[in-house]
Design a protein around this motif. Structure first.
Motif, mmCIF file in Angstrom:
data_model
loop_
_atom_site.group_PDB
_atom_site.id
_atom_site.type_symbol
_atom_site.label_atom_id
_atom_site.label_comp_id
_atom_site.label_asym_id
_atom_site.label_seq_id
_atom_site.Cartn_x
_atom_site.Cartn_y
_atom_site.Cartn_z
ATOM 1 N N GLY A 1 -15.897 -9.882 -25.222
ATOM 2 C CA GLY A 1 -16.666 -8.790 -25.793
ATOM 3 C C GLY A 1 -15.989 -8.178 -27.002
ATOM 4 O O GLY A 1 -16.636 -7.876 -28.006
ATOM 5 N N SER A 2 -14.666 -8.031 -26.941
ATOM 6 C CA SER A 2 -13.971 -7.420 -28.068
ATOM 7 C C SER A 2 -13.893 -8.373 -29.257
ATOM 8 O O SER A 2 -13.937 -7.929 -30.411
ATOM 9 C CB SER A 2 -12.577 -6.982 -27.653
ATOM 10 N N ILE A 3 -13.794 -9.688 -28.973
ATOM 11 C CA ILE A 3 -13.826 -10.642 -30.088
ATOM 12 C C ILE A 3 -15.194 -10.595 -30.766
ATOM 13 O O ILE A 3 -15.302 -10.649 -31.995
ATOM 14 C CB ILE A 3 -13.478 -12.052 -29.585
ATOM 15 N N GLY A 4 -16.253 -10.444 -29.944
ATOM 16 C CA GLY A 4 -17.580 -10.296 -30.522
ATOM 17 C C GLY A 4 -17.690 -9.044 -31.364
ATOM 18 O O GLY A 4 -18.307 -9.054 -32.427
ATOM 19 N N LEU A 5 -17.062 -7.965 -30.896
ATOM 20 C CA LEU A 5 -17.056 -6.724 -31.683
ATOM 21 C C LEU A 5 -16.375 -6.939 -33.029
ATOM 22 O O LEU A 5 -16.763 -6.353 -34.036
ATOM 23 C CB LEU A 5 -16.319 -5.642 -30.899
ATOM 24 N N LEU A 6 -15.373 -7.810 -33.040
ATOM 25 C CA LEU A 6 -14.652 -8.051 -34.292
ATOM 26 C C LEU A 6 -15.392 -9.018 -35.194
ATOM 27 O O LEU A 6 -15.372 -8.876 -36.414
ATOM 28 C CB LEU A 6 -13.264 -8.594 -33.966
ATOM 29 N N ARG A 7 -16.076 -9.998 -34.625
ATOM 30 C CA ARG A 7 -16.597 -11.105 -35.427
ATOM 31 C C ARG A 7 -18.040 -10.947 -35.874
ATOM 32 O O ARG A 7 -18.416 -11.515 -36.895
ATOM 33 C CB ARG A 7 -16.486 -12.410 -34.627
ATOM 34 N N LEU A 8 -18.873 -10.223 -35.125
ATOM 35 C CA LEU A 8 -20.303 -10.200 -35.439
ATOM 36 C C LEU A 8 -20.555 -9.467 -36.751
ATOM 37 O O LEU A 8 -19.729 -8.678 -37.211
ATOM 38 C CB LEU A 8 -21.080 -9.555 -34.300
ATOM 39 N N GLY A 9 -21.747 -9.722 -37.323
ATOM 40 C CA GLY A 9 -21.978 -9.330 -38.705
ATOM 41 C C GLY A 9 -22.329 -7.879 -38.923
ATOM 42 O O GLY A 9 -21.648 -7.173 -39.640
ATOM 43 N N GLY A 10 -23.411 -7.401 -38.306
ATOM 44 C CA GLY A 10 -23.870 -6.062 -38.610
ATOM 45 C C GLY A 10 -23.685 -5.130 -37.434
ATOM 46 O O GLY A 10 -23.324 -5.552 -36.335
ATOM 47 N N PHE A 11 -23.958 -3.845 -37.659
ATOM 48 C CA PHE A 11 -23.732 -2.876 -36.579
ATOM 49 C C PHE A 11 -24.667 -3.130 -35.412
ATOM 50 O O PHE A 11 -24.252 -3.029 -34.257
ATOM 51 C CB PHE A 11 -23.944 -1.461 -37.106
ATOM 52 N N TYR A 12 -25.926 -3.484 -35.702
ATOM 53 C CA TYR A 12 -26.892 -3.642 -34.609
ATOM 54 C C TYR A 12 -26.623 -4.897 -33.796
ATOM 55 O O TYR A 12 -27.144 -5.035 -32.698
ATOM 56 C CB TYR A 12 -28.313 -3.636 -35.169
ATOM 57 N N GLU A 13 -25.858 -5.851 -34.332
ATOM 58 C CA GLU A 13 -25.405 -6.969 -33.511
ATOM 59 C C GLU A 13 -24.119 -6.610 -32.780
ATOM 60 O O GLU A 13 -23.900 -7.016 -31.652
ATOM 61 C CB GLU A 13 -25.162 -8.200 -34.387
ATOM 62 N N ARG A 14 -23.280 -5.823 -33.454
ATOM 63 C CA ARG A 14 -21.992 -5.478 -32.856
ATOM 64 C C ARG A 14 -22.139 -4.566 -31.651
ATOM 65 O O ARG A 14 -21.279 -4.542 -30.782
ATOM 66 C CB ARG A 14 -21.152 -4.752 -33.904
ATOM 67 N N VAL A 15 -23.225 -3.786 -31.610
ATOM 68 C CA VAL A 15 -23.351 -2.808 -30.534
ATOM 69 C C VAL A 15 -23.604 -3.494 -29.189
ATOM 70 O O VAL A 15 -23.379 -2.912 -28.136
ATOM 71 C CB VAL A 15 -24.459 -1.799 -30.894
#
Lengths: 152, 93
Positions: free
Chosen positions: A29-43
């Motif tokens: 989950g934290s790697i996804g928080l670091l790697r994903l592109g925009g805020f609405y994907e990161r949330v």
């Protein structure tokens, strides 16, 4: 490390597997928080840690302490309940705040406000403009909005 | 044998959660806008709470559990207040 050596193998192996699974979920989950592109994907990404990660680690903790103290230890359910109830609330608040900020800046990537969905949407903007114009003060606008919505 | 397995699993879990905290800290420092930083702070305190729970399993005391409970409750209040600040520009109106 002495209390863990009294743990029998039938409890230690599932506890170890649950701990590893929970920590791996949290890391993903934290790697996804670091790697994903925009805020609405990161949330979306940290919720992997707040659901599966918390559940696995709390189950491991309940198992270890229940076997060590030879009685059911269930107070970890409090932490699980608090996290599971509060995470959707905070992330919804945060996503709505981000959507509001993006709309304020007229960002083209977010959808515009639906004109027909709420009846209070279109009158809110003309109502707020004359109220802000006489410069009554910074704290004037929210009570007027509440009174206008409560009156009908 | 099983105690060694559990000790290794606890160590590996601690390292993985610490890496997760490092990822969240990197997003907290890098995040382009304020909402990204608030989201990273939310993930950071959840990861810290998990690390405290893992320490509690390792030490066999319930003191760490109580600290984790306090972090869970106060972190909710902190993130809700920050989201409200981003929305309205003030926390208490």
């Amino acid at each position: 490390m002495t209390p863990l050596e009294q743990l029998p193998a039938w409890a230690a192996v599932p506890a170890a597997l649950l701990l590893l699974a929970g920590a791996a979920m949290t890391l993903l989950g934290s790697i996804g928080l670091l790697r994903l592109g925009g805020f609405y994907e990161r949330v979306h990404a940290p919720t992997l840690g707040t659901s599966a990660g918390i559940a696995c680690v709390l189950l491991a903790s309940m198992l270890v302490f229940s076997v060590l103290q030879s009685r059911p230890v269930l107070h970890e359910l409090l932490v699980g309940l608090a996290v599971i109830v509060t995470t959707p609330v905070t992330l919804m608040l945060l996503a709505r705040a981000a959507l509001y900020r993006d709309r304020q800046e007229a960002d083209a990537t977010v959808p515009a406000r639906q004109p027909d969905a709420p009846a209070a949407g279109p009158p809110a903007a003309p109502l707020a403009a004359p109220l802000a114009a006489p410069s009554a003060g910074p704290g004037k606008e929210p009570p007027a909005g509440d009174a206008a919505s409560a009156a009908p | 044998m099983s105690a060694t397995l559990l000790a290794g699993a606890i160590l590996a879990s601690g390292v993985m959660i610490a890496l997760a905290m490092a990822c969240a800290t990197l997003r907290l420092l890098r995040g382009p806008r304020a909402q990204d930083r608030v989201l990273a702070l939310d993930a950071l305190y959840v990861n810290g709470m998990l690390l405290l729970l893992v320490f509690g399993i390792r030490s066999g005391t319930t003191l760490y559990f109580e600290a984790a409970l306090v972090i869970a409750l106060l972190g909710f209040v902190a993130t809700a207040a920050l989201a409200k600040f981003l929305m309205r520009g003030e926390v208490i109106e």
